[in-house]
Design an enzyme around this catalytic site. Structure first.
Site, PDB file in Angstrom:
ATOM      1  N   GLU A   1      -0.229 -53.585 -34.825  1.00 18.43           N
ATOM      2  CA  GLU A   1       1.178 -53.282 -35.090  1.00 18.43           C
ATOM      3  C   GLU A   1       1.438 -51.781 -35.280  1.00 18.43           C
ATOM      4  OE1 GLU A   1       2.403 -55.795 -38.322  1.00 18.43           O
ATOM      5  OE2 GLU A   1       1.825 -57.631 -37.271  1.00 18.43           O
TER       6      GLU A   1
ATOM      7  N   ASN B   1      -3.168 -55.150 -30.910  1.00 18.25           N
ATOM      8  CA  ASN B   1      -2.401 -56.376 -31.153  1.00 18.25           C
ATOM      9  C   ASN B   1      -1.035 -56.007 -31.724  1.00 18.25           C
ATOM     10  OD1 ASN B   1      -2.416 -59.355 -31.387  1.00 18.25           O
ATOM     11  ND2 ASN B   1      -2.380 -59.000 -33.598  1.00 18.25           N
TER      12      ASN B   1
ATOM     13  N   HIS C   1       5.008 -64.701 -32.319  1.00 22.34           N
ATOM     14  CA  HIS C   1       5.726 -65.398 -33.392  1.00 22.34           C
ATOM     15  C   HIS C   1       7.157 -65.594 -32.890  1.00 22.34           C
ATOM     16  CE1 HIS C   1       2.438 -65.036 -36.215  1.00 22.34           C
ATOM     17  NE2 HIS C   1       2.386 -63.728 -36.029  1.00 22.34           N
TER      18      HIS C   1
ATOM     19  N   GLU D   1      -1.280 -65.095 -31.996  1.00 21.80           N
ATOM     20  CA  GLU D   1      -0.788 -65.620 -33.274  1.00 21.80           C
ATOM     21  C   GLU D   1       0.389 -66.566 -33.043  1.00 21.80           C
ATOM     22  OE1 GLU D   1      -0.068 -62.494 -36.125  1.00 21.80           O
ATOM     23  OE2 GLU D   1      -1.795 -61.316 -35.432  1.00 21.80           O
TER      24      GLU D   1
ATOM     25  N   ASP E   1       3.145 -69.122 -33.056  1.00 19.40           N
ATOM     26  CA  ASP E   1       3.873 -70.170 -33.768  1.00 19.40           C
ATOM     27  C   ASP E   1       5.326 -70.091 -33.319  1.00 19.40           C
ATOM     28  OD1 ASP E   1       4.913 -68.020 -35.330  1.00 19.40           O
ATOM     29  OD2 ASP E   1       3.490 -68.389 -36.935  1.00 19.40           O
TER      30      ASP E   1
END
Length: 566
Positions: free
Chosen positions: A169, A210, A246, A275, A277
């Site tokens: 990030e 990432n 996400h 990641e 979701d």
């Protein structure tokens, strides 16, 4: 006095292969205590059969104390990411004070269950102790080097630990570097340093960068693209790019996810969904579950369609331990199992997208509707339509084409995971008809859509035997991305190069590009083919893209695209 830091020497090791995981998944999943039924074939077996991993983010407490959690974790997944146990605050809470219990627990679990481990994360602006954040430049760089050497070095000889998120990030939402304590103290050079330190600690591990909100083509993902391209040009060992994913159903699915993964893959890196979701606005309903399931299907399909996509990690797997409700009030239910470890439609969607067949699914998807054409050139046309629905999930679409305005037979000319398709290699001044049908993972096929009739142009907008058609992929208040600019050989013989010229509105500036070399003179931009995409056979096509910044409130975009050959 603070004791000297202990450095672990990296030793050569052999990475665990997907082939081995496939064999273990198929033949040696351990006998477990009863758990909620999901499907006859575990996700890990289906994913490994396609050369991918399917992973989960592991929470240490339920991994240690809940049988149902452990059962699903070891049965369904062939990869594990430590949700928190390998972050800096967990491994080195104070200077040279190392705690390994959580990280070791996850690695030991993975080894026992023939799973890969992805280390997460070495350098991040969050969950890094205050003692690091307050250091001066020299001390901070030393602390970063020693931390990476110690953490990565501890597991360098363990064949299960195959990759690491080295930096996490580093961008803000507009594509600028995040003004974190790392950046403010060390400048952007800390990124390259971190990767070099990690390579020294483990020469065999895959090293990743990432980030979130980079799933589609936008300002942030283009900044990431340009950084990776620059780092690799400097021989910085960036091996893979992680797309956190996400997502939320109320904001729509990034329809250009596959294209975005592919453009990064063209840089020579592995790509992965790290990641995943997909949260909904609570409470759950069957309609919301169906939308969520479709988004999971889309994500898996995007990875399956890109060879360099090595796999997908779901950020947890049960809503019982999801981070979402605490971060996004009135949202949640983001994972593939509910709070009671019961499989949701999202689980079935992932299972079927990887090739599983739900027992008794004989219901076909609804027919696509609203099929329409746009961007017609002498050699190509863009198609779009309204999505189908299905009782489980739509796994993709088949595009059918027939010659002429009537008569002739429809034959399949391509497939799509989303509701758009670009048909290329067409003949100038020729009429075609198109239809689309939907399919699900069980093999059920919908009725065909409406028919759209298209007549290609006879060379308008061409120059020297090629055409250029541009699409605005996304835009925001201060910029936009044009991708693809579809370059098509509209002649009858092969070409060995092409040049596209277009005009930028006043005040607009090119900030990044890919798959072409751009030069600017005033407001005129010239794009020349890259080394790998200049040769086009008759009717063949390629594409490039670019990003532009513009004054706030200005809504105009680049225009006047023409193409010429040498």
């Amino acid at each position: 006095m603070t004791p000297s830091r202990v450095r672990f020497r990296a030793t050569p090791r052999r990475l665990a292969s997907l082939a081995a995981l496939t064999l273990v998944s198929a033949l040696a999943v351990p006998v477990l205590s009863p758990s909620p039924a999901t499907a006859a074939t575990p996700l890990r077996t289906l994913a490994a059969a396609k050369g991918k991993f399917i992973g989960f983010a592991a929470a240490t407490s339920p991994l240690a104390g809940e049988a149902a959690y452990r059962t699903i974790a070891q049965t369904e997944f062939n990869q594990v990411t430590a949700e928190n146990a390998m972050k800096w605050e967990s491994t080195e809470p104070s200077d040279n004070n190392w705690t390994w219990s959580g990280a070791d627990q996850i690695v030991d679990f993975a080894v026992a269950n023939n799973q890969q481990v992805h280390g997460h994360t070495l350098v991040w602006h969050s969950q890094t102790p205050g003692w690091v954040q307050g250091l001066g430049a020299t001390a901070m760089r030393t602390a970063m080097q020693d931390h990476i050497a110690t953490v990565v070095g501890r597991y360098a000889s363990n064949p299960a630990v195959v990759s690491w998120d080295v930096v996490n990030e580093v961008f803000d939402e507009n594509g600028g570097f995040r003004t974190s304590f790392w950046y403010n103290t060390l400048g952007q050079g800390f990124i390259a340093d971190a990767f070099r330190y990690a390579r020294a600690a483990d020469p065999n591990a895959k090293l990743c960068i990432n980030d979130y909100n980079v799933e589609g083509i936008n300002a942030k993902s283009t900044a990431m693209y340009n950084l990776v391209q620059s780092l690799r040009a400097q021989n910085v060992p960036v091996d893979c790019v992680g797309f956190q994913s996400h997502l939320a159903t109320q904001y729509g699915f990034p329809s250009d996810m596959r294209q975005n993964l592919q453009r990064f893959a063209a840089l020579g890196v592995e790509v992965r969904i790290t990641e995943l979701d997909i949260r909904i606005q609570t409470p759950r309903t069957s309609a919301k579950d169906a939308t969520q399931a479709q988004y999971y299907t889309n994500a898996v399909n995007a990875c399956l369609e890109v060879t360099a996509c090595t796999g997908i990690t779901i950020w947890g797997f049960t809503d019982k331990y999801s981070w979402v409700p605490d971060t996004f009030p009135s949202e949640g239910a983001a994972l593939i199992y509910d709070e009671n470890y019961q499989a949701k439609p999202a689980y079935t969607a992932v299972h079927t997208a990887f090739g599983g067949s739900p027992t008794g699914d004989t219901q076909a998807p609804t027919a696509p509707s609203g099929l329409a054409s746009s961007g017609v050139t002498a050699g190509s046309v863009n198609l779009s339509w309204t999505a189908s629905t299905d009782n489980v999930a739509v796994s993709g679409y088949d595009i059918l084409r027939a010659p002429g305005a009537s008569g002739g037979s429809f034959t399949q000319v391509g497939t799509a995971a989303t509701t758009s398709f670009s048909s290329t290699g067409l003949s100038a001044g020729t009429t075609y008809r198109y239809q689309v049908r939907a399919r699900d993972a069980a093999g059920n096929v919908s009725a065909v859509s409406n028919t759209v009739t298209v007549t290609t142009t006879t060379g308008g907008g061409t120059g020297g035997g090629c055409t250029a058609a541009a699409t605005v992929q996304t835009q925001w208040q201060t910029g936009y991305v044009i991708e693809p600019v579809r370059v098509t050989n509209s002649g009858t013989s092969a070409i060995s190069g092409w040049t596209v010229t277009f005009t930028l509105p006043a005040g607009h500036t090119i900030t990044g590009s890919w798959n072409a070399t751009l030069t600017t003179s005033g407001q005129t931009v010239t794009a020349r083919n890259a080394a790998h995409n200049g040769n086009l056979g008759a009717g063949g096509s390629t594409a490039f893209g670019f990003q532009v910044s513009r004054p706030s409130g200005n809504t105009s975009t680049a225009s006047g695209f023409t193409c010429a050959t040498p």
